[in-house]
Design an enzyme around this catalytic site. Sequence first.
Site, PDB file in Angstrom:
ATOM      1  N   LYS A   1       0.862  -1.192   0.000  1.00  0.00           N
ATOM      2  CA  LYS A   1       0.000   0.000   0.000  1.00  0.00           C
ATOM      3  C   LYS A   1       0.892   1.233   0.000  1.00  0.00           C
ATOM      4  O   LYS A   1       1.976   1.214   0.631  1.00  0.00           O
ATOM      5  CB  LYS A   1      -0.866  -0.063   1.259  1.00  0.00           C
ATOM      6  CG  LYS A   1      -1.958   0.988   1.371  1.00  0.00           C
ATOM      7  CD  LYS A   1      -2.866   0.641   2.544  1.00  0.00           C
ATOM      8  CE  LYS A   1      -3.893   1.692   2.867  1.00  0.00           C
ATOM      9  NZ  LYS A   1      -4.775   1.311   3.978  1.00  0.00           N
TER      10      LYS A   1
ATOM     11  N   SER B   1      -9.640   1.196   3.228  1.00  0.00           N
ATOM     12  CA  SER B   1      -8.829   2.001   2.330  1.00  0.00           C
ATOM     13  C   SER B   1      -7.766   1.224   1.574  1.00  0.00           C
ATOM     14  O   SER B   1      -7.149   1.757   0.665  1.00  0.00           O
ATOM     15  CB  SER B   1      -8.152   3.110   3.128  1.00  0.00           C
ATOM     16  OG  SER B   1      -7.270   2.552   4.104  1.00  0.00           O
TER      17      SER B   1
ATOM     18  N   SER C   1      -9.575  -1.408   7.264  1.00  0.00           N
ATOM     19  CA  SER C   1      -9.114  -1.170   5.897  1.00  0.00           C
ATOM     20  C   SER C   1      -8.454  -2.335   5.191  1.00  0.00           C
ATOM     21  O   SER C   1      -8.185  -2.244   3.994  1.00  0.00           O
ATOM     22  CB  SER C   1      -8.147   0.005   5.874  1.00  0.00           C
ATOM     23  OG  SER C   1      -8.890   1.180   5.839  1.00  0.00           O
TER      24      SER C   1
HETATM   25  N1  GLN Z   1     -12.963   3.467   7.025  1.00  0.00           N
HETATM   26  C1  GLN Z   1     -12.237   3.744   8.222  1.00  0.00           C
HETATM   27  C2  GLN Z   1     -11.768   5.179   8.244  1.00  0.00           C
HETATM   28  O1  GLN Z   1     -12.004   5.872   7.310  1.00  0.00           O
HETATM   29  C3  GLN Z   1     -11.095   2.781   8.379  1.00  0.00           C
HETATM   30  C4  GLN Z   1      -9.912   3.122   7.601  1.00  0.00           C
HETATM   31  C5  GLN Z   1      -8.698   2.312   7.892  1.00  0.00           C
HETATM   32  O2  GLN Z   1      -8.767   1.239   8.498  1.00  0.00           O
HETATM   33  N2  GLN Z   1      -7.554   2.848   7.474  1.00  0.00           N
HETATM   34  O3  GLN Z   1     -11.184   5.630   9.175  1.00  0.00           O
END
Ligand code: GLN
Length: 477
Positions: A49, A131, A155
């Site tokens: 990532k 994400s 994510s």
């Molecule tokens: N959707 C969650 C957020 O926006 C989790 C994101 C993540 O785990 N990086 O914070």
Amino acid sequence: WSTARRLTAAALKPRVSTTEPTPYSWINPAEAGPSNYAGRLSGKAIAIKENISYTLGPTSCSSDALQGYRPPFNATCVQSLLENGAHIVGQTKMDEFGMGSLTSHMPEHYTPVHNPSGPASDTGPRSAGGSSGGSAAAVAEGSCWAALGTDTGGSVRLPASYCGVVGLKPSYGMISRHGVVAYADSLDCVGILARDVDTVSSVFSTISHPDERDMTCATATTRQSAAALLAFHFPSLSPSSLKGLRIGLPIETHLPSPNVQLPPSLLEHLLSLGATLHAVSLPNLHLALPAYYVLASAEASSNLARYGGVWFGSEKEKEDSREGESGLERRRRMRTEGFGGEVKKRILAGTHALSADEFNNTYLKALHLRHLLRTDFSRLFRVPHPLDPNTFAPPRGIDLLLHPTATRTAPKLDASQRGDEESEYAQDLLTVPASLAGLPAMSVPAGKGEDGWPVGVSLVGQWGMEHVVLWAGQAVD
Ligand code: GLN
């Protein structure tokens, strides 16, 4: 390493996809160059990532604020992959700084990631989840053997569920965060995505080790305590038999239709392997989402204060100053232009939660909710928490929790086609609890929903019990 670096640096050209919806900013297994190391991951193609530091590619977190930023060192987890012979073949797209659940919050010159896992007849692209949607889509379409993502509130698990691949978020502190761009330090975990549990397991055992450069990374002593508890409570782990494994089904995660349900055939399969199923309760589950968004935003607002166009960002940005512009004005301009809408929203929300007027009412309250939720989990597990061995662990408690990873299958990417469905934040309902409690959780594919898109189920274990999660995951997979 230096030879590999020279070869690779010449071969790999950073390439940001503007026309096709590729899940990566650059990826070319054929050109990745030879590794100087041989090891258990020799020749394996792994994508990372783009918030995980890698000296050969821009670690931009899919943000304009960091376009062109090349870290001067590799993240510890990346270095461990390289030293075990893996090839880093690409950097995968993400929601900017990890904030989002659809891999759609990104600069305009990126195209959002399309989910490759649905029926060909489907109309309009669906989200790969976020994400770490780029990592999940790259694994699902077969561009790499495995991928690293990060999971702050789901994510890795949400994209794994939407794309029909396996996604592990280890216990907080199991994989070093050194070199991983911080979103919310107390929640951030490096996670692993692959097509099967065995692959996840071999990447996990390669990159999970103590690291002096991350003070939140579990020490050798802590790992030994967890290993001793594992050996004592699970003397004979084998994927062909789950005899004696006590699996809890939290009643609060059994949501009314049309949400995703646990497939009955899966439950029968687990019973046939010798596991027992128990209805359990996480009474504070409904508090997880608000607690998470307050805490994650508060930590993010503090972490993102470091970006102002001086220490990070491309050389061009560092030199970009305008006639007569004061330092403060320049910082304001850099941040206004560099951050996207979702990131700005989180910075504002987090700054508000931490302000003198709101601190007690918002931030401290969210910390309290987090504590309540942690207590819910610790009352359930048969194995005591290795970091807190004096807390009571019920002898007839459970070993694992099992519930759907997401409330739904992959949503449409196009917001106008999503209609009046739940907000993006609500998608994290079932993933944030394990994040707040720091527990290992893995999403494993469990068939398809009525619409033909993948459904994932999550296994959640006591802190440090990754092997139990992986063991049961093999039976589900
Ligand atoms: N959707 C969650 C957020 O926006 C989790 C994101 C993540 O785990 N990086 O914070």
